[in-house]
Design an enzyme around this catalytic site. Structure first.
Site, mmCIF file in Angstrom:
data_model
loop_
_atom_site.group_PDB
_atom_site.id
_atom_site.type_symbol
_atom_site.label_atom_id
_atom_site.label_comp_id
_atom_site.label_asym_id
_atom_site.label_seq_id
_atom_site.Cartn_x
_atom_site.Cartn_y
_atom_site.Cartn_z
ATOM 1 N N HIS A 85 0.822 -1.224 0.000
ATOM 2 C CA HIS A 85 0.000 0.000 0.000
ATOM 3 C C HIS A 85 0.854 1.273 0.000
ATOM 4 O O HIS A 85 0.716 2.107 -0.910
ATOM 5 C CB HIS A 85 -0.966 -0.007 1.176
ATOM 6 C CG HIS A 85 -1.628 1.315 1.415
ATOM 7 N ND1 HIS A 85 -2.531 1.873 0.525
ATOM 8 C CD2 HIS A 85 -1.494 2.218 2.417
ATOM 9 C CE1 HIS A 85 -2.934 3.049 0.988
ATOM 10 N NE2 HIS A 85 -2.314 3.283 2.131
ATOM 11 N N GLU A 113 1.281 5.280 12.767
ATOM 12 C CA GLU A 113 -0.090 4.889 13.129
ATOM 13 C C GLU A 113 -0.236 3.382 13.302
ATOM 14 O O GLU A 113 -0.932 2.925 14.216
ATOM 15 C CB GLU A 113 -1.055 5.383 12.054
ATOM 16 C CG GLU A 113 -2.512 5.088 12.352
ATOM 17 C CD GLU A 113 -3.434 5.652 11.287
ATOM 18 O OE1 GLU A 113 -4.537 5.113 11.130
ATOM 19 O OE2 GLU A 113 -3.048 6.636 10.609
ATOM 20 N N ASP A 114 0.420 2.596 12.455
ATOM 21 C CA ASP A 114 0.124 1.164 12.390
ATOM 22 C C ASP A 114 1.280 0.256 12.797
ATOM 23 O O ASP A 114 1.152 -0.965 12.715
ATOM 24 C CB ASP A 114 -0.319 0.785 10.971
ATOM 25 C CG ASP A 114 -1.615 1.471 10.587
ATOM 26 O OD1 ASP A 114 -2.380 1.815 11.499
ATOM 27 O OD2 ASP A 114 -1.850 1.672 9.383
#
Length: 765
Positions: A85, A113-114
């Protein structure tokens, strides 16, 4: 927002809300191996070097490896490695020819964030500039908000504020959303629809506002396909069939256009393109027409090398084929707010077909497709991208201004509403008397225009002229209108009802803000008068400096907040006195006695003299903006009446005549009673509310006689109700507006003189 398969809890958190950041991922066990379809390090570097020979290859390579290791074994809902992605997002941005920092931030945009990566680590490895970009793309975590819309709005607010600091945040976010939309089929249906609606409401219009039409169109089409797949399939099928049927005609039109331009010495590149399914569908919806009735499904672009050549080409086209009236627009001389420049015209071309033309230069064509991304961020000597766009881009200037205005919205839902309003409109162009161009959304009115000129102009607007003629402020504006806004210094805040009339988010936000400020100032003014009155009665000194020292005891942060709390009835003036003077004792019992009839005591008191001290609060009517005042609901009060004020928390002061029966309801609450007096400016007469009850003979014309008496004596009927007491008499209850008690008495006396009137009396609430 992106999705991956790890734990059930993480998957549920990801799909439950588009705008909420998922929990940080556990440390990856091993990095995922790039599959055959993924771009390799070498390919990425080569793509960037193809338009930027001075690219920092080491930086790109380090970012590629860092992001791949950080995301590790994470996978997306499609089963692809998660790292695919950010890699695709970076690839989209290389097509826009963006600088190294943007490409690197795209690769890293989901790491904070992830994954377990932190902002400090990103800063240390890649520098503060890239760290700030990645941070700007990271959603807020642990939002303590109730509604999904509130969470979405707070994340959007954070994103837009980051965009205002660095426009590259926007470009990465749009590329991120574009790739997510391209892979939306793997997301659960409920989340799929929500993401598509958010894209259609916010991100596609935002891309359009930034002039990025190609990206906007793809985002719209992908959203349309997810939200209404049946309609999308039908429109696309009809478009494909029409394109096949008209393939020869399109080629013929291109050939004739090129041949006629060449014959007249104009060198141009001519090509046709069909409109996208979403554009066709919205036009069908807006115009309520069928597919067969649309005549501009295909458009043709004429691209030339100079502005002069554009107008030369326009002359050739208009002298070769008949022009369709009302379909000519010159966005070269008057560019759109998103920097779009082109000449639009429609002619009746070969085969009596309508031919829609866009005539522009190569530079205009590039900006029309790529918008703010068309500016060469990677070149040396241009300064930061934000500084570059401040100089060169009206679209970014508009965005920064809009973000500044929207960020002042009081609550998240309001912010989200205003953002959508600002982004999702076509435009009309109007002018000030001095020739300044003001771009507004379609259906905007003069109120929107006034706030677009300046907030102070909007707040003080009292009238307008459109093309030299007086018109209401609610008048809808058309392209080319010249608008003069008439202002008055006497109006410091707009009527709150304007908020429902305004179309733009900017105007609505400004009206709401001005109304809140005016109300707060009113309550603060009332609170100050109440406090000063109590201190004067208690014969103790009041000073702001002394109150400032007592703020902590009152749990307030400012003097203004204390005053407003007292004015709203949330805080007692006696509590303020005790906070300032701990030995203060309230004397209301000694003054009023216990349940002895406060109204009766006031009736027996001496009339207030106009020159009395500040312990008495002056009343000048609801038209004065310094105090939140209203009059007794069932009868009002007029100058000449003995009056008393009752504080209602959250509403201000209600003024009653001293003889009003309703005052008995407040006998047990002496702290709500205020000494008030009339303070009327005789040079500017003002009407006040009163109510009368008339027993009228039930015969033809009797009501007309009553109304005539009131009108002849300059009274104004605000409301009237009738009750049939008997076959011969009707009871009329009339709400009037009069100047004072003398005026009211004169009207009552004249009514009593009428033969059709059996009885008249004033009603006190």
């Amino acid at each position: 927002m992106v999705f991956w398969r790890r734990s059930t809890r993480q998957m549920q958190a990801a799909t439950e809300q588009v705008a909420v950041a998922p929990a940080a991922a556990p440390a990856p066990a091993r990095p995922a191996k790039p599959r055959a379809g993924m771009m390799r390090q070498y390919d990425l570097v080569e793509k960037v070097r193809s338009y930027n020979p001075d690219t920092n290859e080491d930086l790109l390579n380090r970012a590629y490896v860092y992001a791949m290791k950080a995301h590790g074994a994470q996978t997306r809902a499609s089963g692809d490695p998660y790292f695919s992605h950010p890699l695709e997002v970076a690839a989209i941005l290389t097509d826009l020819k963006l600088d190294d920092a943007t490409i690197v931030a795209a690769l890293l945009h989901d790491t904070i964030e992830d994954t377990e990566a932190t902002r400090a680590e990103i800063d240390q490895v890649f520098g503060h500039e890239i760290g700030a970009l990645v941070e700007g793309l990271t959603k807020l975590k642990r939002l303590e908000l109730v509604s999904r819309e509130a969470k979405q709005a707070e994340n959007l607010r954070k994103l837009l504020l980051a965009i205002a600091d660095d426009v590259r945040v926007l470009l990465i976010k749009l590329a991120d959303r574009l790739h997510n939309m391209r892979t939306l089929e793997f997301v659960p249906p409920a989340s799929r629809r929500r993401i598509a609606e958010e894209t259609l409401d916010i991100y596609a219009p935002l891309a359009g506002r930034m002039g990025m039409q190609e990206m906007r169109e793809e985002l719209e089409d992908l959203s349309f396909r997810s939200i209404d797949p049946e309609a999308y399939a039908v429109v696309k099928q009809r478009l494909d069939a029409l394109a096949e049927r008209n393939r020869n005609l399109i080629g013929e039109i291109e050939s004739q256009l090129h041949k006629n331009l060449q014959k007249n010495g104009v060198v141009a590149h001519v090509y046709g393109r069909r409109k996208k399914p979403f554009s066709i569908w919205t036009k069908m919806e807006r115009k309520s027409v069928g597919f067969e009735q649309l005549s501009d499904i295909f458009g043709f672009r004429v691209v030339l090398d100079s502005v002069e050549a554009c107008y030369h080409a326009l002359g050739v086209v208009h002298t070769t084929w008949p022009v369709v009236p009302g379909r000519f627009k010159d966005y070269i001389s008057t560019p759109k707010q998103n920097d779009y420049r082109s000449i639009h015209t429609t002619v009746i071309g070969p085969g009596n077909q309508r031919v829609e033309l866009q005539i522009r230069t190569e530079e205009m064509d590039r900006i029309a497709e790529f918008g703010i991304a068309a500016h060469a961020f990677y070149k040396d000597g241009v300064g930061s991208p934000t500084e570059l766009l401040k100089r060169e881009s009206n679209a970014f200037a508009w965005l920064r201004h809009t973000i500044g205005m929207l960020s002042e919205s009081a609550n998240p839902e309001e912010f989200l509403e205003h953002t959508k309003l600002e982004l999702f409109h076509d435009q009309v162009f109007c002018f000030t008397p001095r020739g300044k161009l003001i771009a507004l959304p379609r259906h905007a009115n003069v109120i929107d225009f006034a706030y677009a000129v300046h907030t102070d102009v909007g707040n003080s607007a009292v009238g307008c002229k459109i093309n030299g003629k007086f018109a209401p402020l609610s008048s809808e504006l058309a392209n080319g209108d010249e608008v003069e806004v008439l202002t008055s210094e006497a109006q410091s805040a707009p009527p709150s009802a304007w908020e429902t009339l305004a179309v733009t988010g900017r105007a609505r936000a400004a009206i709401r803000r001005a109304t809140r400020t005016a109300v707060r100032d009113q309550y603060a003014g009332l609170g100050r008068r109440i406090i000063e009155r109590l201190f004067a009665r208690a014969k103790i000194d009041y000073a702001d400096d002394k109150l400032k020292g007592a703020l902590a005891r009152l749990a307030r942060t400012s003097i203004e907040e204390v005053m407003a709390s007292v004015g709203r009835g949330e805080l007692k003036a006696s509590d303020v006195a005790r906070a300032m003077y701990p030995d203060y004792k309230e004397e209301r019992v000694a003054r009023y006695g216990l349940k002895k009839g406060l109204a009766d005591k006031l009736k027996q008191a001496q009339p207030h003299h106009p020159s009395r001290s500040s312990a008495v609060i002056p009343v000048g009517g609801t038209g004065k903006a310094d105090l939140p005042i209203k009059f007794a609901p069932n009868g009002g009060a007029v100058p000449g009446d003995r009056i008393v004020g009752i504080i209602t928390p959250g509403e201000g002061i209600t003024i009653y005549p001293i003889q009003a029966p309703a005052l008995k309801d407040f006998e047990d609450e002496p702290e709500r009673w205020l000494d008030v007096r009339w303070d009327i400016d005789e040079t500017t007469p003002q009407r006040f509310p009163a109510r009368i009850r008339v027993d009228n003979v039930n015969e033809p014309g009797s009501l007309a006689q009553v109304a005539t008496v009131i009108a002849e004596h300059d009274g104004n009927i605000d409301n009237i109700s009738m009750y049939r007491r008997s076959p011969d008499f009707t009871e009329l209850t009339i709400d009037l507006e009069v100047y004072d008690l003398k005026h009211l008495s004169a009207i009552i006396a004249q009514l009593r003189a009428k033969a059709v009137v059996a009885r008249v009396e004033r009603v006190n609430g």
